[in-house]
Design a protein around this motif. Structure first.
Motif, mmCIF file in Angstrom:
data_model
loop_
_atom_site.group_PDB
_atom_site.id
_atom_site.type_symbol
_atom_site.label_atom_id
_atom_site.label_comp_id
_atom_site.label_asym_id
_atom_site.label_seq_id
_atom_site.Cartn_x
_atom_site.Cartn_y
_atom_site.Cartn_z
ATOM 1 N N SER A 97 -11.282 -11.408 -13.607
ATOM 2 C CA SER A 97 -9.801 -11.627 -13.646
ATOM 3 C C SER A 97 -8.870 -10.466 -13.637
ATOM 4 C CB SER A 97 -9.486 -12.383 -14.788
ATOM 5 O OG SER A 97 -8.011 -12.569 -14.964
ATOM 6 N N LEU A 98 -9.109 -9.310 -13.896
ATOM 7 C CA LEU A 98 -8.279 -8.174 -13.936
ATOM 8 C C LEU A 98 -8.540 -7.664 -12.426
ATOM 9 C CD1 LEU A 98 -8.756 -6.436 -17.515
ATOM 10 C CD2 LEU A 98 -6.595 -7.170 -16.418
ATOM 11 N N SER A 99 -9.810 -7.698 -12.027
ATOM 12 C CA SER A 99 -10.022 -6.954 -10.628
ATOM 13 C C SER A 99 -9.201 -7.812 -9.486
ATOM 14 C CB SER A 99 -11.366 -7.051 -10.526
ATOM 15 O OG SER A 99 -12.217 -6.134 -11.258
ATOM 16 N N LEU A 100 -9.383 -9.008 -9.530
ATOM 17 C CA LEU A 100 -8.750 -9.912 -8.614
ATOM 18 C C LEU A 100 -7.188 -9.840 -8.722
ATOM 19 C CD1 LEU A 100 -11.055 -12.666 -8.384
ATOM 20 C CD2 LEU A 100 -10.834 -11.198 -6.634
ATOM 21 N N SER A 101 -6.604 -9.637 -10.140
ATOM 22 C CA SER A 101 -5.466 -9.799 -10.111
ATOM 23 C C SER A 101 -4.776 -8.193 -9.531
ATOM 24 C CB SER A 101 -4.809 -9.813 -11.572
ATOM 25 O OG SER A 101 -3.453 -9.481 -11.788
ATOM 26 N N PHE A 102 -5.444 -7.206 -9.766
ATOM 27 C CA PHE A 102 -5.031 -6.125 -9.329
ATOM 28 C C PHE A 102 -5.264 -5.851 -7.778
ATOM 29 C CE2 PHE A 102 -5.553 -1.094 -9.244
ATOM 30 C CZ PHE A 102 -4.240 -1.001 -9.476
ATOM 31 N N PHE A 103 -6.094 -6.478 -7.190
ATOM 32 C CA PHE A 103 -6.363 -6.320 -5.820
ATOM 33 C C PHE A 103 -5.050 -7.007 -4.976
ATOM 34 C CE2 PHE A 103 -7.360 -9.368 -2.079
ATOM 35 C CZ PHE A 103 -7.413 -8.445 -1.259
ATOM 36 N N PHE A 104 -4.473 -8.279 -5.722
ATOM 37 C CA PHE A 104 -3.440 -9.017 -5.168
ATOM 38 C C PHE A 104 -2.123 -8.136 -5.374
ATOM 39 C CE2 PHE A 104 -6.209 -12.703 -4.960
ATOM 40 C CZ PHE A 104 -5.830 -13.336 -3.702
ATOM 41 N N LEU A 105 -1.939 -7.757 -6.638
ATOM 42 C CA LEU A 105 -1.004 -6.908 -6.931
ATOM 43 C C LEU A 105 -0.581 -5.642 -5.891
ATOM 44 C CD1 LEU A 105 1.285 -6.421 -9.054
ATOM 45 C CD2 LEU A 105 -0.197 -4.874 -10.012
ATOM 46 N N GLU A 106 -1.580 -5.069 -5.690
ATOM 47 C CA GLU A 106 -1.846 -3.997 -4.481
ATOM 48 C C GLU A 106 -1.435 -4.326 -3.212
ATOM 49 O OE1 GLU A 106 -1.434 -0.395 -5.511
ATOM 50 O OE2 GLU A 106 -0.890 -1.832 -7.290
ATOM 51 N N LEU A 107 -1.704 -5.773 -2.861
ATOM 52 C CA LEU A 107 -1.302 -6.211 -1.546
ATOM 53 C C LEU A 107 0.305 -5.796 -1.268
ATOM 54 C CD1 LEU A 107 -2.687 -9.692 -0.855
ATOM 55 C CD2 LEU A 107 -3.690 -7.324 -0.008
ATOM 56 N N CYS A 108 0.833 -5.971 -2.322
ATOM 57 C CA CYS A 108 2.645 -5.499 -2.314
ATOM 58 C C CYS A 108 2.801 -3.984 -2.038
ATOM 59 C CB CYS A 108 3.180 -6.213 -3.458
ATOM 60 S SG CYS A 108 2.978 -7.705 -3.946
ATOM 61 N N ASN A 109 2.168 -3.050 -2.335
ATOM 62 C CA ASN A 109 2.608 -1.785 -2.457
ATOM 63 C C ASN A 109 2.914 -0.908 -1.123
ATOM 64 O OD1 ASN A 109 3.074 0.500 -3.857
ATOM 65 N ND2 ASN A 109 1.117 1.225 -3.857
ATOM 66 N N ALA A 110 1.930 -1.368 -0.237
ATOM 67 C CA ALA A 110 2.378 -0.713 1.030
ATOM 68 C C ALA A 110 3.594 -1.305 1.805
ATOM 69 C CB ALA A 110 1.280 -0.986 2.000
ATOM 70 N N THR A 111 3.890 -2.403 1.513
ATOM 71 C CA THR A 111 5.145 -3.202 1.930
ATOM 72 C C THR A 111 6.283 -3.044 1.397
ATOM 73 O OG1 THR A 111 3.873 -5.177 2.786
ATOM 74 C CG2 THR A 111 6.158 -5.538 2.347
ATOM 75 N N LEU A 112 6.174 -2.817 0.127
ATOM 76 C CA LEU A 112 7.384 -2.069 -0.550
ATOM 77 C C LEU A 112 7.883 -0.763 -0.055
ATOM 78 C CD1 LEU A 112 6.552 -3.401 -4.284
ATOM 79 C CD2 LEU A 112 8.483 -4.236 -2.928
ATOM 80 N N TRP A 113 6.988 0.018 0.257
ATOM 81 C CA TRP A 113 7.292 1.495 0.605
ATOM 82 C C TRP A 113 7.473 1.575 2.150
ATOM 83 C CZ3 TRP A 113 8.102 5.920 -2.008
ATOM 84 C CH2 TRP A 113 7.753 5.869 -3.410
ATOM 85 N N ALA A 114 6.903 0.536 2.750
ATOM 86 C CA ALA A 114 7.347 0.476 4.343
ATOM 87 C C ALA A 114 8.724 -0.118 4.665
ATOM 88 C CB ALA A 114 6.247 -0.512 4.998
ATOM 89 N N ILE A 115 9.212 -1.007 3.708
ATOM 90 C CA ILE A 115 10.771 -1.527 3.972
ATOM 91 C C ILE A 115 11.623 -0.178 4.341
ATOM 92 C CG2 ILE A 115 12.544 -2.899 2.959
ATOM 93 C CD1 ILE A 115 10.117 -4.666 2.030
ATOM 94 N N PRO A 116 11.654 0.720 3.116
ATOM 95 C CA PRO A 116 12.644 1.872 3.556
ATOM 96 C C PRO A 116 12.415 2.542 4.722
ATOM 97 C CG PRO A 116 11.850 1.954 1.117
ATOM 98 C CD PRO A 116 10.863 0.576 1.898
ATOM 99 N N MET A 117 11.225 2.710 5.271
ATOM 100 C CA MET A 117 10.691 3.206 6.612
ATOM 101 C C MET A 117 11.419 2.365 7.603
ATOM 102 S SD MET A 117 7.035 4.715 5.840
ATOM 103 C CE MET A 117 6.947 5.617 7.241
#
Length: 452
Positions: free
Chosen positions: A356-376
């Motif tokens: 459960s924790l592994s899959l939750s963390f996988f989906f959470l980290e799908l967001c990370n690159a997008t959040l940082w790409a938006i300012p660029m």
């Protein structure tokens, strides 16, 4: 056809397909720049999360309870949150080459200081120093990427460097746990956990020296860059003078992204801070085993970051619609993460909890690159400042998440803290649904939407 990230945008552009081929990263100097930044991101997260793996040992050695340990962890995020915008703006003014050199040296010193803590106050002081030195790191690195990476690879670039940071997370428990065990076997005046902080801090200093030697702020000044690569880099960033920062327009555009980043950051800090303690308390695992299971959980983030960045860029190239491509990845990640946290409210076995924790963390980290790409995407000229604004949400989450989570664990156990995390992910998904990132242009040029 409109190229996203230039000043030739049209307000009529909605979903016109962009070029299907991605601009190359390999066999370019930019690939080496990204590799260096990957190493920095991995070390930075190793530096800031080694306290989590060493947590049970530190709590025992310094006689701290979960609430006190949460305060020490949160201390990092106070200067980290408050100085994000200032740090990003400072990195733009002095350039990423000098800025990241001094950042790397100083956070190495802060990491070493953590290992020499003798109580709560000295531990909090070391963590404050680490947060102060790292506050400008990722915004400044984003500014460096904006000057080297073509706009159609923003998601990939952010995905790969943040995958490296999650690799630092995943390897951290094994590295730190191994160093602690090895250090204890030496029977020196320093404890094993102290030796681990000393060696990891020295690693940061070595990276800083390598960065100063090899990086250049202006691509055209790099001795190995080709004309072909220069033609692929955003032309508006070649101006000698930096345009004045449009603070109000940047804040209006980035604020909703920062709100989403707060919810994302809250749950990320749960993973970075409390998973070793959760496994120890719930399943009574020794250091060697909880370090291994923590690494298994955090590996999901390594994959999630790269997949999320590549998926976001793929959608952008296929549709030409910035808002929908970035929003889709955020919604998949946030909703998927909260759904996989639900079993923790009822799970009583190590296998279910780990999956459960592994899959939750996988989906959470799908967001990370997008959040940082938006300012660029929306402000390449001020990507350091804009990403600092965005990452303030993560920094604020880092102040409150470890303290509140730790206090609730002490008082009511683990279920309620995980339940609150699920609620914050749901709120972030709602904000992601309605936010509208807009291209912010220099004064004298009309501010137009890059997405509908």
């Amino acid at each position: 056809m409109t190229r996203i990230g230039t000043t030739q945008l049209s307000s009529q552009t909605t979903t016109a397909p962009a070029k299907p081929e991605a601009t190359p990263i390999l066999h370019r100097v930019r690939g080496k720049v990204l590799l260096l930044l990957c190493v920095m991101y991995a070390i930075s997260y190793l530096d800031r999360t080694n306290i989590s793996t060493a947590g049970p040992t530190i709590m025992s050695a310094l006689h701290l309870n979960a609430t006190q340990f949460g305060i020490a962890v949160s201390a990092f995020s106070i200067p980290y949150a408050l100085l994000q915008v200032f740090g990003g703006n400072l990195g733009e003014r002095f350039g990423a080459r000098k800025s990241l050199f001094w950042i790397g040296v100083l956070w190495g010193v802060a990491t070493i200081a953590t290992g020499f803590s003798i109580g709560l106050l000295s531990l909090v002081g070391a963590r404050l120093l680490l947060g102060l030195t790292e506050a400008a790191a990722f915004p400044t690195a984003t500014s460096a990427m904006s000057r080297w990476v073509p706009a159609d690879r923003n998601g990939f670039a952010q995905g790969v460097v943040h995958s490296a940071s999650r690799l630092g997370n995943a390897a951290g428990p094994l590295i730190v746990g191994g160093l602690i065990i090895w250090g204890n076997s030496l029977h020196t005046v320093l404890a094993g956990w102290q030796i681990s902080f000393l060696l990891i801090g020295l690693l940061s200093v070595v990276w800083a020296l390598l960065w100063m030697w090899s990086y250049r702020d202006r691509p055209q000044n790099h001795p190995k860059v080709t004309k072909e690569e220069l033609s692929e880099i955003p032309r508006e960033l070649e101006r000698a003078a930096q345009p004045a920062t449009p603070w109000r327009r940047l804040m209006r555009t980035i604020l909703p992204v920062a709100v989403v980043d707060f919810g994302y950051g809250w749950v990320l800090w749960v993973f970075l801070t409390w998973i070793p303690t959760f496994l120890t308390d719930t399943f009574h695992l020794p250091l060697s085993k909880y370090a291994l299971f923590t690494s298994v959980v955090l590996v999901g983030g390594v994959v999630g970051d790269t997949v999320g960045g590549m998926f976001a860029d793929f959608l952008l190239r296929r549709t030409g619609n910035l808002r929908n491509s970035r929003r889709t990845v955020l919604l998949v990640g946030l909703v998927g993460s909260l759904l996989w946290l639900v079993p923790l409210l009822f799970a009583h076995t190590l296998v279910v909890a780990t999956v459960s924790l592994s899959l939750s963390f996988f989906f959470l980290e799908l967001c990370n690159a997008t959040l940082w790409a938006i300012p660029m995407d929306v402000a390449p000229e001020w990507s350091g400042t804009a990403s600092g604004m965005m990452n303030t949400g993560f920094g604020l989450a880092g102040i409150f998440s470890p303290i509140v989570f730790g206090a609730m664990v002490d008082s009511v156990g683990w279920q309620w803290p995980f339940g609150i995390s699920i609620g914050l992910l749901a709120l972030s998904a709602v904000v992601a649904t309605v936010m509208k990132p807009r291209r912010v242009l220099p004064r004298g040029v009309d501010d137009v939407a890059v997405a509908r």
